[in-house]
Design an enzyme around this catalytic site. Sequence first.
Site, PDB file in Angstrom:
ATOM      1  N   THR A 177      42.468 -25.745  47.339  1.00 16.00           N
ATOM      2  CA  THR A 177      42.746 -24.346  47.006  1.00 16.00           C
ATOM      3  C   THR A 177      41.712 -23.774  46.045  1.00 16.00           C
ATOM      4  O   THR A 177      41.410 -22.578  46.081  1.00 16.00           O
ATOM      5  CB  THR A 177      44.163 -24.252  46.396  1.00 16.00           C
ATOM      6  OG1 THR A 177      45.074 -24.721  47.393  1.00 16.00           O
ATOM      7  CG2 THR A 177      44.537 -22.856  46.002  1.00 16.00           C
TER       8      THR A 177
ATOM      9  N   SER B 258      43.422 -31.281  50.785  1.00 15.98           N
ATOM     10  CA  SER B 258      43.491 -32.674  50.335  1.00 15.98           C
ATOM     11  C   SER B 258      44.381 -33.539  51.231  1.00 15.98           C
ATOM     12  O   SER B 258      44.326 -34.759  51.162  1.00 15.98           O
ATOM     13  CB  SER B 258      43.937 -32.758  48.884  1.00 15.98           C
ATOM     14  OG  SER B 258      45.255 -32.313  48.748  1.00 15.98           O
TER      15      SER B 258
ATOM     16  N   THR C 166      45.114 -30.029  45.272  1.00 23.46           N
ATOM     17  CA  THR C 166      46.066 -30.630  44.324  1.00 23.46           C
ATOM     18  C   THR C 166      47.111 -31.511  45.009  1.00 23.46           C
ATOM     19  O   THR C 166      47.722 -32.350  44.352  1.00 23.46           O
ATOM     20  CB  THR C 166      46.793 -29.525  43.532  1.00 23.46           C
ATOM     21  OG1 THR C 166      47.404 -28.628  44.467  1.00 23.46           O
ATOM     22  CG2 THR C 166      45.834 -28.778  42.635  1.00 23.46           C
ATOM     23  N   ASP C 167      47.313 -31.325  46.336  1.00 22.92           N
ATOM     24  CA  ASP C 167      48.416 -32.046  46.987  1.00 22.92           C
ATOM     25  C   ASP C 167      48.264 -33.566  46.913  1.00 22.92           C
ATOM     26  O   ASP C 167      49.255 -34.283  46.766  1.00 22.92           O
ATOM     27  CB  ASP C 167      48.537 -31.618  48.461  1.00 22.92           C
ATOM     28  CG  ASP C 167      48.989 -30.166  48.585  1.00 22.92           C
ATOM     29  OD1 ASP C 167      49.488 -29.607  47.586  1.00 22.92           O
ATOM     30  OD2 ASP C 167      48.834 -29.583  49.668  1.00 22.92           O
TER      31      ASP C 167
END
Length: 376
Positions: A61, A108, A141-142
């Site tokens: 993101t 990710s 971030t996932d």
Amino acid sequence: MLHGTRIIIMLIGSATLVVICAWLVAVQGTTQLARGPHDVSAFRCFDSRLPNVTIFATGGTIAGTGSSGKDMSNYQIGALGVQHLIDAVPELCNVANVRGVEVSNVGSHNINSNMLVRMSQQIQRELDDPYTQGAVFTHGTDTLEETAFFMDLTLQSSKPVVAVGAMRPATAISADGPMNLLTAVSLAADHDAWDRGVMLAMNDRIGAARFTSKTNANRVDAFMAVEQGYLGVFENTKPIFFYPPARPLGHRHFDISSQLTAQKSLPKVEILYGYQELEPSLFKSAIDLGAKGIVLAGAGGGWWPTAARQQVDAWAEASGVIIMTSSRSLSGYVDDSSGGIGCGFLDPQRCRVQLQLCLEAGLSRHEVRKVFQFGV
Ligand SMILES: NC(=O)C[C@H](N)C(=O)O
């Protein structure tokens, strides 16, 4: 008269010597960094007094754009290249000489172990370079916690490595990416950050890669280390640590520099989720599909239905597959009592990463248990 001239000549000589020495020191100072393996033009701006920090970009993101400022879920991931991320934060020039390396530009959820191995080897080479003072990698971030933990286990250097992402795309009102990137670079450039392993810089906080996880799918304050807490915070952009440098107990380095080629993936390890009426044949399918290890995200201290447990034990015994038990709870410790090898404090996704590295290193079941259950 002759004596006076001699004194004047001596004075001029000494002054010239001082000027030449000062010039040599100054030139040496600038060329020391400039003379590194990287061409100075690779940096967005260059100041020989500042540390060199390399930013490895993978996507996520932080590199995403939406069609409006309020679009925070439906946006295009990986729209922006690393140079765009750097150019968007001119303040970086006051902190470090930054150079961008684009490793990938994906969400990710699409990162795989082959990419992790290659990036770890790239970052290690950079850290081994005497002209580099620290490294940052940008990431979705996932699965940031998996990549950060992988890097923590495989990189060996006193120099800081900082993982960073964003919860809002670059086009959002109050996008968090630019400030997160600036704090991440400030951390990587700070000498107080040495000898602390891989860290996360998210939302004005500094967390250890081993313990910090994404705890919310959408909010800006998504990352927390529920049990162990943060390592420090940023005041403005200056990192302030709570404690002196330390590595967590149980930390172990896995050297992947020699045994892996860039094409190779790590051994297959699957994660299965524990719940009431768990269907054991899912384990059989995972084994049949080539899993070398299975991590169960069990209930509480790693529990799962007893009948399923006995059935899975028999399959594991026959196939040699290692069964690990972790917890689906947000935090806690899992030992061997619920069966298999307990993952200790590691959550299922980190347990998977460490088991992959153990299997790649050729460790026996007994050695794997020792890696996970240190000090017990
Ligand atoms: N905030 C983010 O970066 C989420 C994104 N889906 C990713 O992990 O790539």
